[in-house]
Write a protein that holds these residues in place. Structure first.
Motif, mmCIF file in Angstrom:
data_model
loop_
_atom_site.group_PDB
_atom_site.id
_atom_site.type_symbol
_atom_site.label_atom_id
_atom_site.label_comp_id
_atom_site.label_asym_id
_atom_site.label_seq_id
_atom_site.Cartn_x
_atom_site.Cartn_y
_atom_site.Cartn_z
ATOM 1 N N ASP B 252 0.599 -1.337 0.016
ATOM 2 C CA ASP B 252 -0.062 0.192 0.104
ATOM 3 C C ASP B 252 0.744 1.395 -0.101
ATOM 4 O OD1 ASP B 252 0.602 -0.572 2.501
ATOM 5 O OD2 ASP B 252 -0.967 -0.446 3.576
ATOM 6 N N GLN B 253 1.864 1.367 0.923
ATOM 7 C CA GLN B 253 2.411 2.537 1.023
ATOM 8 C C GLN B 253 3.270 2.684 -0.345
ATOM 9 O OE1 GLN B 253 4.137 0.721 4.512
ATOM 10 N NE2 GLN B 253 4.409 2.899 5.461
ATOM 11 N N VAL B 254 3.990 1.892 -0.953
ATOM 12 C CA VAL B 254 4.817 1.903 -2.267
ATOM 13 C C VAL B 254 3.683 2.383 -3.392
ATOM 14 C CG1 VAL B 254 6.108 1.129 -3.801
ATOM 15 C CG2 VAL B 254 6.619 0.567 -1.420
ATOM 16 N N PHE B 255 2.608 1.786 -3.432
ATOM 17 C CA PHE B 255 1.652 2.038 -4.397
ATOM 18 C C PHE B 255 1.040 3.462 -4.230
ATOM 19 C CE2 PHE B 255 -2.786 2.441 -5.922
ATOM 20 C CZ PHE B 255 -2.604 1.869 -7.160
ATOM 21 N N VAL B 256 0.847 3.922 -2.886
ATOM 22 C CA VAL B 256 0.553 5.355 -3.032
ATOM 23 C C VAL B 256 1.448 6.347 -3.256
ATOM 24 C CG1 VAL B 256 -0.332 7.105 -1.282
ATOM 25 C CG2 VAL B 256 -1.376 4.883 -1.056
ATOM 26 N N LEU B 257 2.582 5.775 -3.078
ATOM 27 C CA LEU B 257 3.769 6.783 -3.508
ATOM 28 C C LEU B 257 4.264 6.897 -4.855
ATOM 29 C CD1 LEU B 257 5.837 8.469 -1.770
ATOM 30 C CD2 LEU B 257 7.500 6.548 -1.661
ATOM 31 N N VAL B 258 4.428 5.746 -5.569
ATOM 32 C CA VAL B 258 4.671 5.741 -6.897
ATOM 33 C C VAL B 258 3.815 4.949 -7.776
ATOM 34 C CG1 VAL B 258 6.916 6.087 -6.471
ATOM 35 C CG2 VAL B 258 6.279 3.686 -6.430
ATOM 36 N N GLY B 259 2.645 4.332 -7.429
ATOM 37 C CA GLY B 259 1.789 3.519 -8.281
ATOM 38 C C GLY B 259 2.374 2.486 -8.415
ATOM 39 N N ASN B 260 2.143 1.983 -9.696
ATOM 40 C CA ASN B 260 2.721 0.413 -10.183
ATOM 41 C C ASN B 260 3.874 0.508 -11.002
ATOM 42 O OD1 ASN B 260 0.767 -0.924 -8.984
ATOM 43 N ND2 ASN B 260 -0.904 -0.579 -10.781
ATOM 44 N N ASP B 261 4.967 1.390 -10.516
ATOM 45 C CA ASP B 261 5.947 1.754 -11.166
ATOM 46 C C ASP B 261 7.123 0.419 -11.173
ATOM 47 O OD1 ASP B 261 8.550 2.627 -12.251
ATOM 48 O OD2 ASP B 261 8.380 4.553 -11.326
ATOM 49 N N PRO B 262 7.433 -0.015 -12.408
ATOM 50 C CA PRO B 262 7.927 -1.392 -12.387
ATOM 51 C C PRO B 262 9.347 -1.033 -11.633
ATOM 52 C CG PRO B 262 7.317 -0.888 -14.614
ATOM 53 C CD PRO B 262 6.866 0.477 -13.773
ATOM 54 N N GLN B 263 10.038 0.047 -11.716
ATOM 55 C CA GLN B 263 11.070 0.281 -10.930
ATOM 56 C C GLN B 263 11.209 0.060 -9.567
ATOM 57 O OE1 GLN B 263 12.652 4.294 -11.772
ATOM 58 N NE2 GLN B 263 14.707 3.574 -11.196
ATOM 59 N N ARG B 264 10.031 0.474 -8.988
ATOM 60 C CA ARG B 264 10.140 0.172 -7.541
ATOM 61 C C ARG B 264 9.131 -0.746 -7.049
ATOM 62 N NH1 ARG B 264 14.020 1.301 -6.250
ATOM 63 N NH2 ARG B 264 15.186 3.055 -6.819
ATOM 64 N N ILE B 265 8.466 -1.624 -7.902
ATOM 65 C CA ILE B 265 7.526 -2.396 -7.694
ATOM 66 C C ILE B 265 7.580 -3.377 -6.485
ATOM 67 C CG2 ILE B 265 7.669 -4.238 -9.272
ATOM 68 C CD1 ILE B 265 4.467 -3.574 -9.576
ATOM 69 N N THR B 266 6.882 -3.779 -5.711
ATOM 70 C CA THR B 266 7.072 -5.098 -4.707
ATOM 71 C C THR B 266 6.646 -6.301 -5.010
ATOM 72 O OG1 THR B 266 4.934 -4.505 -3.651
ATOM 73 C CG2 THR B 266 6.665 -3.057 -2.579
ATOM 74 N N LEU B 267 6.962 -6.979 -4.528
ATOM 75 C CA LEU B 267 6.431 -8.720 -4.673
ATOM 76 C C LEU B 267 5.085 -8.701 -4.838
ATOM 77 C CD1 LEU B 267 7.741 -11.166 -5.279
ATOM 78 C CD2 LEU B 267 7.805 -11.913 -2.989
ATOM 79 N N THR B 268 4.417 -8.106 -3.745
ATOM 80 C CA THR B 268 3.052 -8.034 -3.877
ATOM 81 C C THR B 268 2.207 -7.295 -4.865
ATOM 82 O OG1 THR B 268 3.209 -8.129 -1.101
ATOM 83 C CG2 THR B 268 0.979 -7.651 -1.974
ATOM 84 N N GLY B 269 2.994 -6.047 -5.020
ATOM 85 C CA GLY B 269 2.332 -5.317 -5.996
ATOM 86 C C GLY B 269 2.512 -6.008 -7.499
ATOM 87 N N GLN B 270 3.462 -7.045 -7.645
ATOM 88 C CA GLN B 270 3.635 -7.727 -9.025
ATOM 89 C C GLN B 270 2.664 -8.650 -9.038
ATOM 90 O OE1 GLN B 270 5.728 -6.716 -11.346
ATOM 91 N NE2 GLN B 270 4.613 -8.265 -12.618
ATOM 92 N N ILE B 271 2.278 -9.291 -7.905
ATOM 93 C CA ILE B 271 1.312 -10.414 -8.038
ATOM 94 C C ILE B 271 -0.163 -9.793 -8.234
ATOM 95 C CG2 ILE B 271 0.191 -12.068 -6.057
ATOM 96 C CD1 ILE B 271 2.876 -12.418 -4.847
ATOM 97 N N TYR B 272 -0.237 -8.447 -7.673
ATOM 98 C CA TYR B 272 -1.629 -7.963 -7.761
ATOM 99 C C TYR B 272 -1.804 -7.642 -9.329
ATOM 100 C CZ TYR B 272 -4.999 -4.233 -7.915
ATOM 101 O OH TYR B 272 -5.957 -3.694 -8.307
ATOM 102 N N LEU B 273 -0.662 -7.244 -10.010
ATOM 103 C CA LEU B 273 -0.758 -6.919 -11.380
ATOM 104 C C LEU B 273 -1.186 -8.171 -12.030
ATOM 105 C CD1 LEU B 273 2.278 -4.365 -11.898
ATOM 106 C CD2 LEU B 273 -0.309 -3.760 -11.473
ATOM 107 N N SER B 274 -0.360 -9.172 -11.797
ATOM 108 C CA SER B 274 -0.485 -10.309 -12.588
ATOM 109 C C SER B 274 -2.032 -10.851 -12.693
ATOM 110 C CB SER B 274 0.324 -11.566 -12.294
ATOM 111 O OG SER B 274 1.635 -11.053 -12.086
#
Lengths: 457, 312
Positions: B252-274
């Motif tokens: 959540d914190q990273v998403f609010v900060l930079v969205g789904n930026d591949p440069q900064r994306i987290t593991l959970t973020g990548q799973i969500y995107l997939s």
């Protein structure tokens, strides 16, 4: 499950619960889940109730509440909503969500076979994915042919013959120029080509009128990807051709547009912080007088720029024109129409269809555009409404907007494919990488083309 | 057999069914209580976990008719996917930064709090714990204001006014400091919890040990190294585990900060995107199973190698 059985068995006082008892509890759990799963699978039939006539507003569904979920700009004036309730007895519950949150909420709930709302936003970029998932109602059975036919751009919301959305907003991408600032810098003509933009921005910067004269979103988002597609289409480029074959490397439009962004960045004409700016923040900077040019934005922003409450440039002359291209403003304008849809899982489809019928009536579309309290400033998709607003002289951008509407083309001819969301993300990422110098323009285009090849297989 | 003996035997005979009935009643109550717990755990943990595990072996992509068994093909796709590898690398970076910051800030705060007493200590603990109570999205939004890379960003604005920088710094996107800045943001939220855990650990160390060490003329560093650190191992293990799980589950914190930026994306973020952007559910299932295994490995590692039972 093993943990549950272990928990059943372990006790300092011995096996107070037998394995048979545990099995019963587990069976209960599974049964409850199965029941829940089954209920999720149930969906209302995709045919209107008997007696329902598309396009006719009756009180047959009086007392029903219709839940609407839309982005911030898609509003209807209170008077229009009140009129609907008076005529049909149907109440309207309106929920506004940020665009990205809206997409995520729709996806999460639709994937669970639950209706997020009865009337939903449908972006033209979502049609491929949502259509393939079969989430939305074919509106041909619920709306009259006239309602569907009068909405310009509705063709973009057809998926394999099903009308999964009907356009309410004729959104597209153009560019805004603060001519008051540009004139102060000695620029008298609206920039039409990349070279014109660079020259004008340099003049503004050297005159000390703006530290970063050009606004362009580079955060990784659909909006940033659309901004680049706008530059691409302006220079005659395409992602897929009419035969849905990869077309990024046909001609030099893609590389030219990326080289243009790199130049803006390297010359200090584009804020390096744009990597964290979405289109809304870029518009805010323009409204605050911090930039003189916004490339590839919605004409809806013109209402913000003209509002003394929201803008410091409300008295400046802002011209909304064709997005500059490599050789001038002679390419297509990127169309990003938005539509209304009804999820298959909605339990109030007829009432929802009545609201859409009401919403898309010319008078109500015009009221939504012109009403400063209720309207979001989106350009009406209804032809008669658009003509009416223009006739009254209330269309922001006036004749220029009407002229630009003639140049609109979708991002992908014949509709976006199912992999569009992933491609959008890859494209936005590539554009950011190229603009700030992490990747060379040619390499960026080649990588993206390879990605299109992979995704298309 | 005397009449007394017969009465006792009779009591025994009638007492057995009575006890059995009581036992059955007790069991029924136990079944009922366990059923509720099982229903909750089953629906929120077991069923989704089993569903993900099974789903990870099947093809399941939106718009594709093929839902056949594919073995470990989804896992192979995940492990060779550049997006997943980037997310994994980012997550490890956050994990390292977060672990160091959590331990450093947490121990510093815990030591400071331990030195306080009375109302001052109560107020200090309340103030220290506040960031922990801030939801992730709010925290992300606050840090977005601070780290905004434009002129309106708080940090850039202050540093510019102090004359320390002349051009705005893109804090999150700068490859040299981006990972650290995200670590700082998450540590701001998580450090209070670490501080409280470490404070409890510090308070459990008997004062006599330090007094004896002082008699033996041990320096502060020696006291820290040979008394505090070994006896804090249970608390350190817990803090390290919390840090690792926070980093692996970071979204959540990273998403609010930079969205789904591949440069900064987290593991959970990548799973969500997939799963929810690309609708590649088979890929998403496999990636989430791998993330769970990774979490379990960290939990096992910390408990095996860092955690020690401490007896005074």
């Amino acid at each position: 499950m093993a943990a549950a059985v272990t928990a059943c068995r372990s006790s300092e006082r011995g096996p107070i619960v037998s394995v048979r008892g545990c099995s019963a509890a587990v069976a209960l759990t599974v049964a409850a889940l199965a029941v829940g799963g089954c209920s999720n699978q149930r969906q209302a039939a995709d045919k209107p109730a008997s007696g329902y006539t598309p396009g006719v507003l009756t009180k047959d569904f009086a007392g029903t509440s219709v839940h609407v979920m839309m982005p911030p700009w898609a509003k209807l004036p209170d008077s229009v909503l009140t009129g609907f309730t008076e005529q049909t007895g149907i109440k309207v519950e309106w929920e506004t969500l940020d665009y990205d949150q809206l997409h995520d909420k729709i996806v999460a709930m639709q994937a669970a076979n639950t209706a997020p709302a009865d009337v939903l936003e449908m972006d033209s970029g979502w049609v491929g994915q949502f259509g393939a998932a079969g989430w939305d109602t074919d509106l041909r059975g619920y709306l009259s042919p006239a309602t569907i036919g009068d909405a310009v751009g509705t063709k973009a919301f057809s998926y394999q013959g099903q009308q999964v959305g009907v356009a309410y907003s004729l959104d597209f991408r153009g560019s805004a120029f603060n001519m008051t600032l540009l004139r102060k810098a000695g620029v008298t003509k609206v920039p039409e080509s990349y070279a014109d933009v660079i020259a004008a921005a340099k003049a503004v910067k050297s005159a000390g009128l703006a530290k970063y004269p050009v606004g362009f979103p580079l955060v990784i988002s659909d909006g940033s990807a659309a901004a680049w597609y706008s530059l691409l289409r302006s220079s005659g480029g395409q992602i897929l051709d009419a035969d849905r074959k990869p077309a990024l490397t046909n001609g030099s439009a893609a590389v030219d547009s990326l080289q243009f962004l790199r130049t803006l960045h390297d010359e200090g004409l584009l804020d390096p912080g744009s990597v964290q700016l979405d289109d809304g923040k870029v518009d805010s900077a323009f409204a605050a007088g911090q930039s003189a040019i916004v490339l590839a934005e919605s004409p809806g922003a013109l209402t913000t720029y003209a509002s003394p409450k929201d803008s410091r440039i409300s008295k400046d002359e802002v011209v909304f024109a064709h997005t500059p291209g490599a050789n001038g403003a002679d390419g297509a304008s990127l169309g990003v129409q938005e539509a209304l849809s009804i999820p298959k899982a909605s339990k109030h489809k007829e009432a929802a269809a009545m609201l859409i019928t009401w919403w898309l009536q010319a008078g109500h579309q015009a009221a939504a555009y012109t009403n400063p309290d209720g309207g979001g400033g989106y350009i009406p998709a209804n032809k008669a409404a658009l003509e009416d607003v223009d006739r009254q002289g209330k269309l922001m951008g006036g004749k220029q907007i009407i002229a630009l509407l003639q140049t609109i083309e979708p991002v992908i001819v014949n509709g976006p494919p199912t992999w569009y969301a992933k491609f959008n993300r890859e494209a936005a990422s590539m554009v950011q990488n190229v603009a700030v110098g992490r990747t060379e323009p040619k390499q960026g285009v080649d990588d993206l083309q390879a990605q299109v090849d992979r995704l298309g297989k | 057999m005397s009449s007394q003996t017969v009465r006792a035997a009779g009591l025994r005979r009638t007492g057995v069914p009575a006890r059995a009935a009581a036992r059955r009643r007790e069991n029924r109550r136990a079944y009922l209580l366990i059923s509720v717990a099982l229903l909750i755990i089953g629906s929120l943990v077991l069923y989704p976990s089993a569903h993900s595990l099974v789903g990870s072996f099947f093809a399941n992509q939106l718009g594709e008719a093929d839902h056949s068994f594919v073995g470990v093909a989804n896992y192979r796709r995940v492990l060779t996917d550049s997006g997943f590898r980037t997310a994994l690398t980012n997550t490890f970076g956050y994990l390292v930064a977060l672990s160091i910051l959590l331990f450093g800030i947490g121990l510093g705060l815990a030591t400071w709090l331990r030195a306080l007493s009375g109302r001052v200590r109560t107020v200090a603990i309340t103030l220290v714990i506040l960031p922990w109570a801030v939801p992730g999205t709010i925290s992300g939004a606050l840090w977005a204001l601070i780290l905004n890379p434009t002129g309106s960003g708080l940090l850039n604005s202050v540093l510019t006014k102090l004359g320390l920088i002349s051009t705005n710094v893109t804090w999150i996107h700068d490859p040299r400091i981006g990972t650290l800045m995200i670590g700082v943001m998450v540590a701001w939220s998580a450090a209070p919890f670490a501080a409280i855990i470490l404070l409890a650990g510090l308070e459990g160390i008997p004062q006599e040990l330090y007094e004896s060490a002082e008699v033996d003329r041990a320096t502060r560093w020696q006291q820290f190294r040979h008394i505090t650190l070994p006896l804090l191992r249970p608390a350190i293990a817990l803090v390290a585990l919390t840090g690792a799980l926070s980093a692996i589950g970071l979204y959540d914190q990273v998403f609010v900060l930079v969205g789904n930026d591949p440069q900064r994306i987290t593991l959970t973020g990548q799973i969500y995107l997939s799963a929810f952007q690309d609708f590649d559910f088979g890929f998403g299932y496999a990636a989430s199973v791998l993330a769970t295994v990774l979490s379990a490995l960290f939990a096992f590692g910390y408990l095996k190698f860092v955690y020690r039972e401490v007896e005074y």
